[in-house]
Design an enzyme around this catalytic site. Structure first.
Site, PDB file in Angstrom:
ATOM      1  CG  HIS A   2      -8.393  -0.205  -3.021  1.00  0.00           C
ATOM      2  ND1 HIS A   2      -7.571  -1.306  -2.862  1.00  0.00           N
ATOM      3  CD2 HIS A   2      -8.993   0.002  -1.812  1.00  0.00           C
ATOM      4  CE1 HIS A   2      -7.682  -1.731  -1.603  1.00  0.00           C
ATOM      5  NE2 HIS A   2      -8.526  -0.964  -0.949  1.00  0.00           N
ATOM      6  CD  GLN A  55     -12.719  -2.827  -1.146  1.00  0.00           C
ATOM      7  OE1 GLN A  55     -11.895  -2.808  -0.255  1.00  0.00           O
ATOM      8  NE2 GLN A  55     -13.883  -3.472  -1.018  1.00  0.00           N
ATOM      9  NE  ARG A 104      -9.803  -6.180  -0.340  1.00  0.00           N
ATOM     10  CZ  ARG A 104      -9.102  -5.157   0.159  1.00  0.00           C
ATOM     11  NH1 ARG A 104      -9.712  -4.195   0.821  1.00  0.00           N
ATOM     12  NH2 ARG A 104      -7.786  -5.065  -0.039  1.00  0.00           N
ATOM     13  CB  CYS A 152     -14.114  -0.192   0.020  1.00  0.00           C
ATOM     14  SG  CYS A 152     -13.700   1.505   0.467  1.00  0.00           S
ATOM     15  NE  ARG A 186      -3.923   0.396   1.731  1.00  0.00           N
ATOM     16  CZ  ARG A 186      -5.112   0.210   2.298  1.00  0.00           C
ATOM     17  NH1 ARG A 186      -5.370   0.721   3.480  1.00  0.00           N
ATOM     18  NH2 ARG A 186      -6.035  -0.508   1.695  1.00  0.00           N
ATOM     19  CG  ASP A 243     -14.244   5.083  -0.298  1.00  0.00           C
ATOM     20  OD1 ASP A 243     -14.238   4.800   0.916  1.00  0.00           O
ATOM     21  OD2 ASP A 243     -13.198   5.237  -0.964  1.00  0.00           O
TER      22      ASP A 243
HETATM   23  N1   CP Z   1     -11.108  -1.399   2.166  1.00  0.00           N
HETATM   24  C1   CP Z   1      -9.830  -1.395   2.592  1.00  0.00           C
HETATM   25  O1   CP Z   1      -8.876  -1.419   1.817  1.00  0.00           O
HETATM   26  O2   CP Z   1      -9.685  -1.382   3.939  1.00  0.00           O
HETATM   27  P1   CP Z   1      -8.330  -1.191   4.750  1.00  0.00           P
HETATM   28  O3   CP Z   1      -7.902   0.240   4.574  1.00  0.00           O
HETATM   29  O4   CP Z   1      -8.712  -1.486   6.164  1.00  0.00           O
HETATM   30  O5   CP Z   1      -7.307  -2.130   4.221  1.00  0.00           O
HETATM   31  N1  NVA Z   2     -10.671   6.029  -0.568  1.00  0.00           N
HETATM   32  C1  NVA Z   2     -10.213   5.499   0.696  1.00  0.00           C
HETATM   33  C2  NVA Z   2     -10.256   4.003   0.654  1.00  0.00           C
HETATM   34  C3  NVA Z   2      -9.814   3.335   1.922  1.00  0.00           C
HETATM   35  C4  NVA Z   2      -9.845   1.823   1.835  1.00  0.00           C
HETATM   36  C5  NVA Z   2      -8.811   6.017   1.006  1.00  0.00           C
HETATM   37  O1  NVA Z   2      -8.005   6.155   0.083  1.00  0.00           O
HETATM   38  O2  NVA Z   2      -8.548   6.331   2.172  1.00  0.00           O
END
Ligand code: CP
Ligand code: NVA
Length: 305
Positions: free
Chosen positions: A130, A133, A277, A249, A103, A212
């Site tokens: 993402h 997801q 997931r 998500c 990430r 989201d």
């Molecule tokens: N939806 C998602 O990616 O959650 P996290 O940020 O908890 O990994």
């Molecule tokens: N759009 C959000 C998704 C988190 C899983 C972020 O980037 O924080």
């Protein structure tokens, strides 16, 4: 030498490959309590520069349930958080592990890691996208509605990384994707993507309602006033098909982008989505490791591909 099988963005794939991965995900879910030990002896490295609950846990559990190992190295605890370059980090990690999941906030940095890694690298979310997801989301759509093909998926609120991956998967899975967002974000929507500033119009006839957070990680302090007309609440759900499902998500910002009665209501499938997931991750890992020169043992398990 064969290309390394990175999982970067959904737009890089053809429909058959992504649908095939989801078939494996469904098959692996069916084997939830008897997981085939296909990752025996393999190690996944994970690196995060942002918080995570689902991505971290699902990849870790996915590897372990299928017989593999994980090592987590967060940016601030490692040399990449200091002076070591992305190139050197990628080269070294590739000598230790069989796959890498990261990430990384900056998508360009993520691409650089992919460029130098000699083992598959999986996008665990960047500022741009993402993809893992959306694989879990589409698995959930298939589970609940049979198929994503021909369905209307309506998105509400911000244009962000999660919506970008929905945009990329739409032509591959054959769903109609419509975004409802504040007028000043119109210019952010990529060319060719359907959008409206009228939330009701987007919800009308939708099979899937998805939202989201309005404040993605790193955007703390953002003014959210303009987003309130795009909150997914009971009134908005009333415009969708009566069997429509609600996806998020997670994590939610309670109760901003979604009202409590929708998030906890009968149309909400957010915790099935979160569970998926895990199953989608297993299938993505299996795809990445299939052709990487690594022998992925399938034992007696037969993917229902
Ligand atoms: N939806 C998602 O990616 O959650 P996290 O940020 O908890 O990994
Ligand atoms: N759009 C959000 C998704 C988190 C899983 C972020 O980037 O924080």
């Amino acid at each position: 030498m064969k290309d390394v099988r990175h999982f970067i963005d959904l737009k890089d794939f053809d429909a058959d490959t992504l649908k095939g991965i989801l078939k494996k995900a469904h098959a692996l879910k069916a084997e939830k309590y008897n997981p085939p030990q296909i990752f025996t002896g393999l190690t996944l490295a994970m690196m995060f520069d942002k918080r995570s609950t689902r991505t971290r846990m699902s990849f870790e559990v996915a590897m372990k349930q299928l017989g593999g190992h994980t090592v987590v190295m967060n940016k601030e605890e490692s040399q990449i958080g200091g002076a070591e370059s992305i190139e050197s980090t990628a080269q070294v990690m590739s000598r230790f592990v069989d796959a890498i999941m990261v990430r990384m906030s900056n998508h360009e940095d993520f691409l650089e890691l992919c460029k130098y890694a000699k083992v598959p690298v999986i996008n665990g979310m960047t500022n741009r996208s993402h993809p893992c997801q959306i694989m879990a989301d589409l698995m959930t759509v298939e589970e609940k509605l049979g198929n994503a093909d021909g369905k209307k998926i309506a998105w509400f609120g911000d244009y962000n990384n999660v919506s970008q991956s929905y945009i990329e998967a739409a032509p591959l899975f054959g769903y109609e994707f419509v975004m409802a967002l504040p007028e000043d974000l119109n210019g952010n929507v990529p060319d060719g993507v359907a959008f409206t500033n009228d939330a009701q119009e987007a919800a009308s006839g939708a099979d899937v309602i998805v939202t989201d957070t309005w404040v993605s990680m790193g955007q703390e302090g953002k003014d959210i006033k303009k987003f309130w007309p795009y909150q997914v609440n009971a009134e908005l759900m009333g415009h969708a098909n009566k069997d429509a499902i609600f996806l998020h998500c997670l994590p939610m910002h309670e109760w901003e982008e979604v009202s409590e009665n929708v998030a906890k209501g009968p149309q909400s499938v957010i915790y099935d989505e979160a569970e998926n997931r895990l199953h989608a991750q297993k299938a993505i890992l299996a795809w990445c490791l299939e052709d990487a020169g690594v022998s992925v043992k399938q034992d007696s398990f037969n993917f229902a591909a």
